[in-house]
Write a protein that holds these residues in place. Structure first.
Motif, short mmCIF file in Angstrom:
data_model
loop_
_atom_site.label_atom_id
_atom_site.label_comp_id
_atom_site.label_asym_id
_atom_site.label_seq_id
_atom_site.Cartn_x
_atom_site.Cartn_y
_atom_site.Cartn_z
N GLU A 42 -12.04 15.10 6.39
CA GLU A 42 -11.57 14.81 7.74
C GLU A 42 -10.56 13.67 7.74
N VAL A 43 -10.89 12.62 7.01
CA VAL A 43 -9.99 11.46 6.94
C VAL A 43 -8.67 11.88 6.29
N LYS A 44 -8.80 12.67 5.25
CA LYS A 44 -7.61 13.14 4.53
C LYS A 44 -6.72 13.99 5.45
N ALA A 45 -7.35 14.90 6.16
CA ALA A 45 -6.59 15.80 7.04
C ALA A 45 -5.93 15.01 8.16
N GLU A 51 -16.04 3.98 3.62
CA GLU A 51 -17.34 3.37 3.92
C GLU A 51 -17.35 2.79 5.33
N ARG A 52 -16.21 2.22 5.71
CA ARG A 52 -16.18 1.66 7.05
C ARG A 52 -16.18 2.74 8.12
N THR A 53 -15.43 3.81 7.86
CA THR A 53 -15.43 4.92 8.81
C THR A 53 -16.84 5.47 8.97
N ALA A 54 -17.55 5.60 7.85
CA ALA A 54 -18.93 6.08 7.89
C ALA A 54 -19.79 5.11 8.72
N ALA A 55 -19.64 3.81 8.46
CA ALA A 55 -20.44 2.81 9.16
C ALA A 55 -20.18 2.84 10.66
N GLU A 56 -18.90 3.00 11.01
CA GLU A 56 -18.54 3.01 12.43
C GLU A 56 -19.17 4.20 13.16
N ARG A 57 -19.42 5.25 12.41
CA ARG A 57 -20.02 6.44 13.03
C ARG A 57 -21.52 6.49 12.89
N GLY A 58 -22.07 5.44 12.32
CA GLY A 58 -23.51 5.42 12.16
C GLY A 58 -24.01 6.29 11.03
N TYR A 81 -5.18 11.59 8.31
CA TYR A 81 -4.23 10.55 7.97
C TYR A 81 -3.28 10.89 6.84
N PHE A 82 -3.74 11.76 5.95
CA PHE A 82 -2.93 12.01 4.78
C PHE A 82 -2.07 13.26 4.95
N GLY A 83 -2.29 13.95 6.08
CA GLY A 83 -1.46 15.11 6.39
C GLY A 83 -1.65 16.27 5.44
N MET A 84 -2.85 16.36 4.83
CA MET A 84 -3.10 17.46 3.90
C MET A 84 -4.04 18.46 4.55
N SER A 85 -3.95 19.68 4.09
CA SER A 85 -4.87 20.69 4.57
C SER A 85 -6.26 20.39 4.03
N ALA A 86 -7.26 20.64 4.85
CA ALA A 86 -8.62 20.35 4.44
C ALA A 86 -9.08 21.29 3.34
N ARG A 87 -8.42 22.44 3.20
CA ARG A 87 -8.87 23.41 2.21
C ARG A 87 -8.05 23.36 0.92
N GLN A 88 -7.03 22.54 0.95
CA GLN A 88 -6.06 22.55 -0.13
C GLN A 88 -6.62 22.34 -1.53
N ASP A 89 -7.61 21.46 -1.65
CA ASP A 89 -8.04 21.12 -3.00
C ASP A 89 -9.30 21.85 -3.44
N LYS A 90 -9.59 22.96 -2.76
CA LYS A 90 -10.71 23.77 -3.24
C LYS A 90 -10.32 24.45 -4.53
N ALA A 91 -11.20 24.44 -5.47
CA ALA A 91 -10.87 24.97 -6.80
C ALA A 91 -10.67 26.49 -6.76
N MET A 148 0.83 -1.20 0.00
CA MET A 148 0.00 0.00 0.00
C MET A 148 0.87 1.25 0.00
N PRO A 149 0.32 2.34 -0.54
CA PRO A 149 1.03 3.61 -0.42
C PRO A 149 1.19 3.94 1.07
N PRO A 150 2.30 4.56 1.47
CA PRO A 150 2.59 4.79 2.89
C PRO A 150 1.45 5.45 3.67
N TYR A 151 0.83 6.48 3.09
CA TYR A 151 -0.21 7.16 3.86
C TYR A 151 -1.42 6.27 4.07
N MET A 152 -1.68 5.35 3.12
CA MET A 152 -2.78 4.41 3.29
C MET A 152 -2.41 3.34 4.31
#
Ligand code: ZN
Length: 175
Positions: free
Chosen positions: A160-163, A142-149, A165-175, A78-82
């Motif tokens: 949220e998951v990206k920020a 999908e599992r994270t969603a399921a775990e949270r109901g 675990y992936f160490g990225m800014s949550a706003r980074q990919d806004k167009a 797997m890729p390291p961040y995954m």
């Protein structure tokens, strides 16, 4: 390497020390019934032994939380961040279930009881994820969603998951 069959044992070396689990290989036994070949070593005298047990019967044989060779191999590809995300969640699930062994299959438990849907925008974003990672990302989300109901994967959850675990800014990919 010796070879013994143990069912109700506390694996102990002839020198009196406990054997330390080194690794586990997932095997197919008779009629395809899964078995584990558990490799252990005495840190005192260096004696090594392999124990063949039915899968799931680690009691008295496995002395710590450990990944099977197959699960490790899957993680390595797997890729390291995954891998960071998958490793952490697999170990949390193992502890919650009271098992010490993380197997190939247990890395991605299926979300069977409930069908998780996707917000349109979240679905669109998933399509932008590189193909090599997409399937794993889909299962994790999908599992994270399921775990949270939650009943569906949302953009907010992706961010949220990206920020986290992936160490990225949550706003980074806004167009
Ligand atoms: Zn020993």
């Amino acid at each position: 390497m010796g070879y013994i069959y143990a069912r109700w044992a506390m694996l102990t070396c002839g020198c009196g020390r406990w054997m330390h689990t080194q690794g586990i290989e997932e095997l197919k036994g008779e009629k395809g019934v899964p078995r584990w070949f558990v490799r252990s070593e005495c840190r005192g005298c260096g004696f090594m032994v392999g124990v063949d047990v039915p899968a799931g019967q680690e009691e008295g044989v496995v002395d710590r939380l450990i990944w099977t060779d197959e699960a490790l191999h899957r993680l390595d590809r797997m890729p390291p961040y995954m891998a960071v995300l998958v490793r952490q969640e697999a170990e949390e699930r193992a502890r919650a279930r009271g098992t010490r062994v993380i197997t190939y299959e247990s890395l991605f438990p299926s979300v069977t009881d409930q069908q998780i849907g996707w917000e349109l925008e979240a679905e669109r974003r998933l399509e932008n994820v590189p193909p090599a990672v997409r399937a794993m990302a889909k299962v994790e989300l999908e599992r994270t969603a399921a775990e949270r109901g939650l009943r569906r994967v949302t953009v907010a959850l992706m961010e949220e998951v990206k920020a986290k675990y992936f160490g990225m800014s949550a706003r980074q990919d806004k167009a």
